[in-house]
Design a protein around this motif. Structure first.
Motif, short mmCIF file in Angstrom:
data_model
loop_
_atom_site.label_atom_id
_atom_site.label_comp_id
_atom_site.label_asym_id
_atom_site.label_seq_id
_atom_site.Cartn_x
_atom_site.Cartn_y
_atom_site.Cartn_z
N VAL A 1 0.77 -1.27 -0.12
CA VAL A 1 -0.16 -0.01 -0.04
C VAL A 1 1.10 1.31 0.08
O VAL A 1 0.57 2.28 -0.50
CB VAL A 1 -0.75 -0.02 1.26
N TYR A 2 2.04 1.25 0.67
CA TYR A 2 2.94 2.37 0.65
C TYR A 2 3.42 2.55 -0.80
O TYR A 2 3.47 3.95 -1.17
CB TYR A 2 4.41 2.20 1.43
N ARG B 1 -8.19 -0.47 6.66
CA ARG B 1 -6.95 -1.10 7.21
C ARG B 1 -5.67 -0.61 6.59
O ARG B 1 -4.89 0.00 6.95
CB ARG B 1 -6.92 -2.34 7.25
N ASN B 2 -5.68 -0.77 5.16
CA ASN B 2 -4.68 -0.17 4.31
C ASN B 2 -4.54 1.16 4.24
O ASN B 2 -3.23 1.73 4.21
CB ASN B 2 -4.71 -0.85 2.87
N ALA C 1 -0.95 3.16 5.43
CA ALA C 1 -0.56 4.20 4.57
C ALA C 1 -0.24 5.67 5.38
O ALA C 1 0.92 6.11 4.95
CB ALA C 1 -1.24 4.26 3.46
N LEU C 2 -1.60 5.98 5.94
CA LEU C 2 -1.36 7.05 6.54
C LEU C 2 -0.11 7.14 7.69
O LEU C 2 0.58 8.25 7.80
CB LEU C 2 -2.75 7.56 7.22
N VAL C 3 -0.03 6.31 8.58
CA VAL C 3 0.76 6.11 9.57
C VAL C 3 2.34 6.03 8.99
O VAL C 3 3.18 6.78 9.32
CB VAL C 3 0.71 4.79 10.31
N VAL D 1 -16.33 6.69 2.86
CA VAL D 1 -15.69 8.04 2.76
C VAL D 1 -14.60 8.35 3.50
O VAL D 1 -13.52 8.89 3.29
CB VAL D 1 -16.88 9.05 3.30
N PHE D 2 -14.52 8.00 5.05
CA PHE D 2 -13.50 7.93 5.84
C PHE D 2 -12.23 7.56 5.26
O PHE D 2 -11.08 7.80 5.27
CB PHE D 2 -13.66 7.45 7.07
N MET D 3 -12.31 5.98 4.61
CA MET D 3 -11.24 5.50 3.95
C MET D 3 -10.55 5.97 2.83
O MET D 3 -9.39 6.31 2.72
CB MET D 3 -11.90 4.10 3.44
#
Length: 213
Positions: free
Chosen positions: A10-11, A35-36, A40-42, A117-119
Motif C-alpha cells: 500500500v505504501y 486497514r490499508n 499508509a497514513l501512519v 468516505v473516511f477510507m
C-alpha cells in the motif's frame, strides 16, 4: 486494470498514485480498505516526521550556536511549523469535513457510508503527507545550500516559493481526484461537497486560531 497489484504494498501504491493517478486510483476503488488506508497514513506520517528530523539536524548543525540542546537540534521551528499545521488541519477535517462531505455526497450516491468516505479521506491524506515530505525535503535542502553558500538566498527563496505553489496545487488535485475516482461520483458533487466541507473546516481552524488554540 493493473497486473499483479496484490503484490504491491500500500505504501508503494500511494507513491504510484502520485505519479500515475489515472492508473492506480481505479485499483484503490476496487481493492482499497480502511486497514490499508490507516497503514499508509501512519507510514507517510512517520516519513514526514523523519524528513523533518533529518532536515532539522542538518540545518541546525550548520548554524553557529555555542550551546544547542537536543530538542533544538532535532526540531527546526520553520519545519516543525509545517508539520503542526498539517496535523491540525488533518484532525479538524477528520471531524468536520468527512461527515459534511458524506451528507452532501449521498445526494449522488445513497449507498455511500461513513466508513468508505473516511477510507478515501485517509488515502487522500496519505498522498498529501507524501507530497508534504517532498516539500520539507526541498525546504531543508535549500536551507543547507544557503548556509553552505552553495546558492544565494534569492535563488533559494524562489525555489521554495515554487515548491510551495507546486506542492499545494498537487495536494488539491490529488485530494479531489482521489475522491472522484474512488467514490465514482460526479465532479460537481465532489466540488460542492468538498468546497462546503473544506470551507467549514477552514472556518473552524480560523476560529480556533483566534481563541488561541
Amino acid at each position: 486494470m493493473i497486473n499483479s497489484t496484490d503484490f504491491v504494498s500500500v505504501y508503494r501504491q500511494i507513491f504510484n498514485i502520485m505519479i500515475r493517478p489515472n492508473l492506480w486510483l481505479p485499483y484503490i476503488r476496487v481493492k482499497g480498505s480502511l486497514r490499508n488506508a490507516i497503514k499508509a497514513l501512519v507510514f507517510y506520517i512517520i516519513l514526514m516526521l523523519l524528513v523533518m528530523t533529518l532536515g532539522s539536524i542538518s540545518v541546525n548543525l550548520l548554524k553557529d550556536i555555542s550551546s544547542t540542546t537536543l530538542a533544538d537540534l532535532l526540531i527546526n521551528p520553520t519545519l516543525a511549523m509545517h508539520i503542526v499545521g498539517s496535523f491540525v488541519t488533518f484532525v479538524i477535517m477528520s471531524v468536520v469535513f468527512v461527515p459534511i462531505f458524506l451528507l452532501i455526497a449521498r445526494g449522488a450516491d445513497a449507498a455511500l457510508t461513513l466508513k468508505r468516505v473516511f477510507m478515501v479521506y485517509l488515502y487522500a491524506y496519505s498522498e498529501i503527507f507524501l507530497v508534504k515530505s517532498i516539500e520539507l525535503f526541498i525546504f531543508s535542502l535549500m536551507s543547507i545550500f544557503v548556509l553552505t553558500n552553495i546558492v544565494n538566498m534569492v535563488f533559494s527563496g524562489a525555489v521554495i516559493l515554487g515548491t510551495t505553489l507546486t506542492c499545494g496545487l498537487l495536494q488539491i488535485v490529488l485530494f479531489f481526484k482521489t475522491f472522484k475516482t474512488v467514490l465514482d461520483i460526479p465532479y460537481l458533487t465532489i466540488v460542492v461537497a468538498g468546497g462546503i466541507g473544506g470551507g467549514i473546516s477552514m472556518f473552524v481552524l480560523s476560529l480556533l486560531e483566534k481563541i488561541g488554540f
